[in-house]
Enzyme design. Structure first.
Site, PDB file in Angstrom:
ATOM      1  N   ARG A  29      39.737  37.080  34.527  1.00  0.00           N
ATOM      2  CA  ARG A  29      39.211  37.082  35.901  1.00  0.00           C
ATOM      3  C   ARG A  29      37.704  37.341  35.804  1.00  0.00           C
ATOM      4  NH1 ARG A  29      37.116  41.384  35.028  1.00  0.00           N
ATOM      5  NH2 ARG A  29      36.484  41.425  37.196  1.00  0.00           N
ATOM      6  N   GLY A  30      37.040  37.287  36.961  1.00  0.00           N
ATOM      7  CA  GLY A  30      35.586  37.404  36.968  1.00  0.00           C
ATOM      8  C   GLY A  30      34.999  35.990  36.979  1.00  0.00           C
ATOM      9  N   ALA A  31      34.051  35.745  37.889  1.00  0.00           N
ATOM     10  CA  ALA A  31      33.589  34.370  38.137  1.00  0.00           C
ATOM     11  C   ALA A  31      33.110  33.622  36.883  1.00  0.00           C
ATOM     12  CB  ALA A  31      32.512  34.391  39.216  1.00  0.00           C
TER      13      ALA A  31
ATOM     14  N   ARG B 195      41.913  29.564  41.924  1.00  0.00           N
ATOM     15  CA  ARG B 195      41.262  30.610  42.728  1.00  0.00           C
ATOM     16  C   ARG B 195      40.062  29.975  43.455  1.00  0.00           C
ATOM     17  NH1 ARG B 195      40.358  36.253  40.064  1.00  0.00           N
ATOM     18  NH2 ARG B 195      40.539  36.824  42.256  1.00  0.00           N
TER      19      ARG B 195
ATOM     20  N   GLN C 166      39.994  46.972  39.237  1.00  0.00           N
ATOM     21  CA  GLN C 166      39.155  46.451  38.144  1.00  0.00           C
ATOM     22  C   GLN C 166      38.134  47.498  37.679  1.00  0.00           C
ATOM     23  OE1 GLN C 166      39.924  44.783  40.922  1.00  0.00           O
ATOM     24  NE2 GLN C 166      39.999  42.570  40.620  1.00  0.00           N
TER      25      GLN C 166
ATOM     26  N   ASP D 250      30.726  36.352  43.131  1.00  0.00           N
ATOM     27  CA  ASP D 250      31.611  35.197  42.922  1.00  0.00           C
ATOM     28  C   ASP D 250      30.993  33.925  43.458  1.00  0.00           C
ATOM     29  OD1 ASP D 250      33.521  37.597  42.780  1.00  0.00           O
ATOM     30  OD2 ASP D 250      34.571  35.887  41.891  1.00  0.00           O
TER      31      ASP D 250
ATOM     32  N   ASN E  97      31.545  38.801  46.937  1.00  0.00           N
ATOM     33  CA  ASN E  97      31.960  39.560  45.745  1.00  0.00           C
ATOM     34  C   ASN E  97      33.217  40.335  46.115  1.00  0.00           C
ATOM     35  OD1 ASN E  97      31.476  40.370  42.979  1.00  0.00           O
ATOM     36  ND2 ASN E  97      30.983  42.400  43.768  1.00  0.00           N
TER      37      ASN E  97
HETATM   38  O1  MRU Z   1      39.200  39.175  41.511  1.00  0.00           O
HETATM   39  P1  MRU Z   1      38.268  39.277  40.351  1.00  0.00           P
HETATM   40  O2  MRU Z   1      38.577  40.401  39.430  1.00  0.00           O
HETATM   41  O3  MRU Z   1      38.133  37.949  39.628  1.00  0.00           O
HETATM   42  O4  MRU Z   1      36.867  39.576  41.031  1.00  0.00           O
HETATM   43  C1  MRU Z   1      35.747  39.737  40.217  1.00  0.00           C
HETATM   44  C2  MRU Z   1      34.527  40.082  40.955  1.00  0.00           C
HETATM   45  O5  MRU Z   1      34.504  40.195  42.163  1.00  0.00           O
HETATM   46  C3  MRU Z   1      33.273  40.193  40.141  1.00  0.00           C
HETATM   47  O6  MRU Z   1      32.415  41.146  40.670  1.00  0.00           O
HETATM   48  C4  MRU Z   1      32.573  38.832  40.125  1.00  0.00           C
HETATM   49  O7  MRU Z   1      33.459  37.816  39.749  1.00  0.00           O
HETATM   50  C5  MRU Z   1      31.421  38.827  39.221  1.00  0.00           C
HETATM   51  S1  MRU Z   1      31.909  38.938  37.546  1.00  0.00           S
HETATM   52  C6  MRU Z   1      30.560  38.870  36.551  1.00  0.00           C
END
Ligand code: MRU
Length: 350
Positions: free
Chosen positions: A45-47, A88, A195, A236, A246
């Site tokens: 996960r994470g963009a 997603r 997270q 994101d 985000n």
């Molecule tokens: O739902 P997630 O865990 O994918 O959400 C992640 C976030 O909101 C992060 O802050 C974002 O993707 C930036 S990651 C460098």
């Protein structure tokens, strides 16, 4: 460095983030369908990590293809990209990665099929390496904004685990610490998926960076007590006007920061900036399963049948954002102008 995801001869290998912090186990996907599943299930996960995962999923699907000619291969590519698009919706890096792989395919399609396959595998691997380089560049820019000492609050996990390595918001913190700044991180636990508590705390402790986990509703009190000198989060999707999508709860932190006069920074690679989305109201917000809210560690926390909301992200209006740190440099308000300027700036590539 933590290996969040990597291309291997047997498939795409992921550190299973659903098992952290108590188990460090890996999952290897051998089909693109499995890659789509690990995105949906938050194994990865994470963009930025989602973007490179999509590229690797596409490369894997094409590698496995039995297509006899390029037009059959193109049909499979379209099918794989559709599957990835449905995983997603908020992280724009996902759509950026699809476009980049499609472009690469178009440029390579005159070549024999084995060469097209190899080109796509190499492109995905290049995106992996570029992501780490971008994070390190972002870290160098962002470290200048961090206080010489004291508390820095972050929300969710925008670290090595949310990228291919080093991290965006946590990359800024890592770079500041490497420069000798004495930073103590306050990590919001980040309900409902935790997270911050599970992932940010885990990776910062691995690096020996002092960290305190707080529940999300403690952030305001910490700010009032003077414990927080700056805030840095990831993103994101950043709209053309500087509005930032985000993890849910980021907006609350930004409003609190404004009240307490604390700078609120966003760190993200330029692939997170979506110049085609004019403002935050147009950013699609993923709704996730209610069970993430109703249950903690498998135990039900709310009465049967109660209504639940679970938007995975919120939008922080640009007026609350002190600066946006990218690998191309730092943007400040008015973002409509500064982001356009950065869009034309030199790109980090290998
Ligand atoms: O739902 P997630 O865990 O994918 O959400 C992640 C976030 O909101 C992060 O802050 C974002 O993707 C930036 S990651 C460098």
């Amino acid at each position: 460095m933590i290996q969040t995801l990597e291309w291997t001869d047997s498939g795409v290998r992921f550190l299973d983030q659903t098992k952290l912090p108590t188990e460090e186990t890996y999952v290897t996907c051998t089909t693109y369908e499995q890659v789509a599943d690990v995105i949906r299930n938050m194994v990865v996960r994470g963009a930025p990590a989602i973007g490179v995962t999509v590229a690797m999923g596409i490369a894997l699907g094409i590698k496995n293809s039995k297509a006899q000619n390029v037009s059959e291969l193109k049909q499979e590519l379209d099918h794989i990209c559709d599957a990835m698009r449905k995983t997603r919706p908020t992280a724009v890096n996902l759509f950026w990665a699809i476009r980049r792989m499609q472009d690469k395919f178009e440029r390579a399609r005159v070549r024999p099929i084995p060469q097209i396959k190899q080109t796509l595998i190499e492109e995905a691997q290049r995106m992996h390496a570029e992501d780490i380089a971008a994070n390190q560049a972002m870290g160098r820019h962002g470290a200048t904004l961090m206080p010489a000492s004291g508390g820095v609050l972050t929300h969710c996990n925008a670290g090595a685990l949310a990228t291919c390595g080093y991290g965006t918001a946590l990359g800024v913190i890592r770079a500041a610490v490497e420069q000798g700044k004495k930073i103590h991180v306050y990590a919001d636990e980040t309900r409902p998926f935790l997270q911050g508590a599970r992932l940010t705390a885990w990776e910062l402790m691995k690096d020996g960076i002092p960290t305190t986990v707080i529940s999300d509703n403690m952030a305001g009190a910490m700010m009032k007590q003077g414990k927080i000198g700056a805030i840095v989060v990831g993103a994101d999707r950043i709209a053309a006007n500087g509005d930032v999508a985000n993890k849910i709860g980021t907006y609350t932190v930004a409003v609190l920061a404004k009240e307490h006069g604390i700078p609120f920074y966003v760190a993200a690679p330029f692939s997170t900036v979506d110049m085609e989305t004019p403002d935050g109201s147009k950013i699609p917000i993923e709704q996730r399963n209610a069970r993430e809210v109703t249950h903690i560690g498998g135990r039900q926390m709310v009465p049967d049948g109660v209504e639940v909301e679970n938007p995975a992200f919120d939008v922080t209006p640009a007026k609350f954002v002190t600066a946006i740190v990218t690998e191309r440099g730092i943007a400040r308000a008015p973002y409509g102008e500064s982001l356009v300027k950065l869009a034309g700036a030199e790109v980090v590539s290998l």
